[in-house]
Enzyme design. Structure first.
Site, PDB file in Angstrom:
ATOM      1  N   ASP A   9      -6.216   2.527  -3.001  1.00  0.00           N
ATOM      2  CA  ASP A   9      -7.405   2.565  -2.141  1.00  0.00           C
ATOM      3  C   ASP A   9      -7.496   3.837  -1.293  1.00  0.00           C
ATOM      4  OD1 ASP A   9      -5.338   1.838  -0.460  1.00  0.00           O
ATOM      5  OD2 ASP A   9      -6.302   0.021   0.327  1.00  0.00           O
ATOM      6  N   ARG A  10      -6.437   4.658  -1.306  1.00  0.00           N
ATOM      7  CA  ARG A  10      -6.505   5.914  -0.546  1.00  0.00           C
ATOM      8  C   ARG A  10      -6.683   7.089  -1.496  1.00  0.00           C
ATOM      9  NH1 ARG A  10      -2.425   5.951   4.553  1.00  0.00           N
ATOM     10  NH2 ARG A  10      -2.745   3.793   5.179  1.00  0.00           N
ATOM     11  N   ASP A  36      -1.592   1.226  -3.760  1.00  0.00           N
ATOM     12  CA  ASP A  36      -2.531   0.232  -4.286  1.00  0.00           C
ATOM     13  C   ASP A  36      -3.890   0.832  -4.654  1.00  0.00           C
ATOM     14  OD1 ASP A  36      -3.024   0.680  -1.566  1.00  0.00           O
ATOM     15  OD2 ASP A  36      -3.862  -1.319  -1.264  1.00  0.00           O
ATOM     16  N   SER A  47       0.795  -1.224   0.000  1.00  0.00           N
ATOM     17  CA  SER A  47       0.000   0.000   0.000  1.00  0.00           C
ATOM     18  C   SER A  47       0.828   1.276   0.000  1.00  0.00           C
ATOM     19  CB  SER A  47      -0.966  -0.037   1.177  1.00  0.00           C
ATOM     20  OG  SER A  47      -1.836   1.045   1.106  1.00  0.00           O
ATOM     21  N   HIS A  48       0.716   2.065   1.072  1.00  0.00           N
ATOM     22  CA  HIS A  48       1.369   3.369   1.118  1.00  0.00           C
ATOM     23  C   HIS A  48       2.850   3.270   1.489  1.00  0.00           C
ATOM     24  CE1 HIS A  48      -0.029   2.327   5.100  1.00  0.00           C
ATOM     25  NE2 HIS A  48       0.917   3.099   5.603  1.00  0.00           N
ATOM     26  N   ASP A  78      -2.822   6.349  -3.408  1.00  0.00           N
ATOM     27  CA  ASP A  78      -1.652   5.670  -2.845  1.00  0.00           C
ATOM     28  C   ASP A  78      -1.170   4.488  -3.686  1.00  0.00           C
ATOM     29  OD1 ASP A  78      -3.695   3.868  -2.270  1.00  0.00           O
ATOM     30  OD2 ASP A  78      -2.754   3.219  -0.398  1.00  0.00           O
ATOM     31  N   LYS A 109     -11.733   0.226   0.603  1.00  0.00           N
ATOM     32  CA  LYS A 109     -11.736   1.655   0.388  1.00  0.00           C
ATOM     33  C   LYS A 109     -11.304   1.897  -1.059  1.00  0.00           C
ATOM     34  CE  LYS A 109      -7.254   2.421   2.683  1.00  0.00           C
ATOM     35  NZ  LYS A 109      -6.828   1.553   3.787  1.00  0.00           N
TER      36      LYS A 109
HETATM   37  C1  VG1 Z   1      -2.962   2.270   8.473  1.00  0.00           C
HETATM   38  C2  VG1 Z   1      -4.118   3.232   8.669  1.00  0.00           C
HETATM   39  C3  VG1 Z   1      -5.435   2.500   8.559  1.00  0.00           C
HETATM   40  C4  VG1 Z   1      -5.510   1.772   7.210  1.00  0.00           C
HETATM   41  C5  VG1 Z   1      -4.300   0.876   7.047  1.00  0.00           C
HETATM   42  C6  VG1 Z   1      -4.247   0.230   5.680  1.00  0.00           C
HETATM   43  O1  VG1 Z   1      -2.974   1.286   9.473  1.00  0.00           O
HETATM   44  O2  VG1 Z   1      -4.018   3.871   9.902  1.00  0.00           O
HETATM   45  O3  VG1 Z   1      -6.494   3.400   8.713  1.00  0.00           O
HETATM   46  O4  VG1 Z   1      -6.676   1.000   7.136  1.00  0.00           O
HETATM   47  O5  VG1 Z   1      -3.097   1.634   7.204  1.00  0.00           O
HETATM   48  O6  VG1 Z   1      -4.234   1.187   4.675  1.00  0.00           O
HETATM   49  P1  VG1 Z   1      -2.012   1.365  10.778  1.00  0.00           P
HETATM   50  O7  VG1 Z   1      -2.267   0.095  11.533  1.00  0.00           O
HETATM   51  O8  VG1 Z   1      -0.627   1.503  10.278  1.00  0.00           O
HETATM   52  O9  VG1 Z   1      -2.450   2.581  11.517  1.00  0.00           O
HETATM   53  V1  VG1 Z   1      -3.469   0.826   3.235  1.00  0.00           V
HETATM   54  O10 VG1 Z   1      -3.958   1.962   2.144  1.00  0.00           O
HETATM   55  O11 VG1 Z   1      -1.847   0.892   3.779  1.00  0.00           O
HETATM   56  O12 VG1 Z   1      -3.796  -0.757   2.889  1.00  0.00           O
HETATM   57 CO    CO Z   2      -3.558   1.481   0.313  1.00  0.00          CO
END
Ligand code: VG1
Ligand code: CO
Length: 543
Positions: free
Chosen positions: A281-282, A279, A113-114, A277, A376
């Site tokens: 979804d953000r 993948d 993801s991010h 982001d 998302k």
């Molecule tokens: C983070 C965010 C959370 C989100 C998750 C996955 O998790 O706070 O809101 O759902 O990333 O997003 P954490 O446990 O690091 O706070 V993604 O777009 O990285 O799949």
């Molecule tokens: Co993501």
């Protein structure tokens, strides 16, 4: 071609976090590491795997290699058919869409993801279930248990599949179908939003900048925003998915998408800015000189849902993660619907959407979405905003300020302390937890604590309980301080501090956010002994 049984031994630490298993690429490259986790996935799924599986990722380094391994293992485990995005590309929302549309039993998404990518960056693997959403905890825990007891894994010795040609091939008895990664998703978006109105908006000279951050959204945004909606070429920038995201950090917030913010603050700023982001979804929504906080974006979408044809009949409920600001709660109240409060992570929204209790869901971490899928969805949120701007004929700034004037403003910020020493972070949380019972009723600065606890969530649909989901200190006026440890980081611990203060009076809606929250920031530091215990003078990232 034949199926091999390869002896293996368990790896420690293969427990999925907030969103799948996320580790350094170098960890995933160890012989057997990916194979073990994939074997554990198939063991957990048992006999239910005779049907179709969806496989794709965000294109980061190791994506193609991982997909080849997964396909050979899927064939060895009796999967009938695999749908794979061309080039190994499928955004997280597209996987969710394809699972649902094609009646697949699940999907495997390769993404961190991010988190940054490249050989020195991160890699990840997530499993999504039949409803298209992230596997719930009871499934990820079963997968983890399976990783700890493995003695072998099963894999076909077939050669690599050509991921770049649309069409069908076979591995053993399994059909591999390479699909257009964008088509199904684009068709769904066209049904939800008023594409004609958005086309008219662009035709009238409306200018937008969509920064795909060299991540997976590029092809989707280009096909939909430039292709179907007629925005001029060059509206979508950084649209080529790169294995290392061009060296960037594909997290759409004002810090990591600083280039977009600079454009939106510049003298010739476009009308509308957005980013997505790794993948897809953000999303980040930006007006001229104004980055909309994700919590406000959720509330604004909810308050205006009926402008989009897909939501013309209204919404049944809203759900937000606990740390997300209470802006959406005020909208829910005015609509006479429920706003559910869930733990962090999209997996907790699935049951609410399946039961039709929530139409819209959102997280403060730049995540927004609806029941059209079970993830998302970054581009969905951007298209919603385009639909809203087209329908209202107002600017982002006007829409946000009118929303505050009507509902009040929830000043909101998240402070991240990244790569903190893990035992210092655990110690801080433990000490804070121990203080909670004594805090209720106490004054803290000009505030009074009304509730201090470690958030526990009971799913209203299946009764499952999630404990230790974040320490919250709620003040009598609704202001909040929340502490959590991240479940997506790959280095030490990341402490997230969430701060929120409500301001009803429009005369006080133009304060600087950090200024507006300064007393809560100081209280958080002293209650948690944050600086002292972490040795950090300030957060790594403020959003
Ligand atoms: C983070 C965010 C959370 C989100 C998750 C996955 O998790 O706070 O809101 O759902 O990333 O997003 P954490 O446990 O690091 O706070 V993604 O777009 O990285 O799949
Ligand atoms: Co993501």
């Amino acid at each position: 071609m034949s199926i091999q049984t390869v002896p293996t031994t368990p790896f420690a630490g293969q427990r999925p976090g907030t969103s799948g298993l996320r580790k350094k690429v170098t960890e995933f490259q160890q012989p057997g590491y990916l194979e073990n986790f994939v074997e554990a996935i198939f063991l957990t799924l048992g006999e239910g795997r005779g049907r179709t599986l969806v496989v794709g990722g965000d294109g980061r380094f190791f994506n193609r290699e991982a997909i080849q391994t997964i396909l050979r293992m899927a064939a060895a485990h009796g999967v009938a058919r695999c749908l794979v995005g061309r080039g190994g590309i499928l955004s997280t929302p597209a996987v969710s869409c394809v699972i649902r549309k094609h009646g697949a039993f699940g999907g495997i998404v390769l993404s961190a993801s991010h988190n940054p990518g490249g050989p020195e960056g991160d890699f990840g693997i997530k499993y999504n279930i039949e409803n298209g959403g992230p596997a719930p905890e009871k499934i990820t825990e079963a997968m983890f248990a399976n990783t700890q007891a493995l003695v072998s894994y099963h894999i076909s010795d077939a050669g690599p599949v050509d991921l770049d040609q649309l069409g069908t091939t076979r591995i053993e008895d399994m059909v591999v179908e390479i699909i257009d990664p964008v088509a199904d998703y684009a068709e769904l978006m066209a049904r939800l939003f008023d594409f004609n109105a958005i086309r008219t908006l662009f035709a009238g000279g409306f200018r937008m900048r969509f920064d795909a951050m060299h991540a997976v959204s590029g092809p989707y945004a280009k096909a939909i925003i430039e292709g179907m909606l007629g925005a001029p070429a060059g509206t979508v920038v950084n649209c080529e998915p790169l294995e290392d995201f061009g060296g960037g950090h594909p997290d759409p917030n004002p810090v990591n998408a600083a280039d977009l913010i600079a454009h939106m603050n510049g003298p010739d700023a476009p009308d509308f800015g957005a980013a997505s982001d790794g993948d897809g979804d953000r999303n980040m929504i930006v007006g001229r000189g104004l980055a909309v906080t994700p919590s406000d974006s959720l509330a604004i979408i909810a308050a205006n849902a009926t402008v989009a044809p897909g939501y013309a009949g209204g919404i049944t409920g809203i759900a937000r993660s606990m740390p997300t600001s209470q802006a959406a709660d005020r909208v829910a109240e005015s609509l006479g619907i429920t706003c559910f409060e869930t733990p962090t992570g999209w997996k907790y929204f699935g049951n609410l959407m399946d039961a039709n209790l929530a139409t819209l869901c959102g997280e403060e971490s730049y995540g927004t979405g609806s029941h059209h899928i079970r993830e998302k969805d970054g581009l969905w949120a951007v298209l919603f905003w385009l639909n809203l701007l087209a329908a209202r004929g107002k600017s982002v700034n006007e829409i946000v300020r009118e929303h505050w004037a009507r509902f009040g403003r929830n000043y909101y910020s998240r402070h991240d302390y990244e790569a903190v020493d893990a035992s210092a972070a655990d110690g801080m949380m433990a000490a804070l937890r121990a203080r909670l019972p004594a805090l209720a009723g106490q004054p803290l600065g000009s505030f009074r604590v009304s509730l201090a606890d470690d958030f526990v969530y009971t799913d209203p649909v299946d009764g499952s309980v999630a404990t230790r989901q974040g320490i919250r200190i709620i003040m009598a006026d609704g202001s909040r301080i929340v502490f959590r440890l991240s479940g997506t980081g790959t280095e030490g611990a990341t402490i997230r501090l969430y701060l929120e203060r409500y301001e009803a009076d429009p005369a006080h809606h133009e304060l600087d956010t950090q200024q507006a929250l300064s007393e809560l920031i100081a209280i958080a530091d002293s209650v948690a002994e944050l600086r002292q215990r972490t040795g950090r003078e300030s957060p790594t990232v403020i959003t």
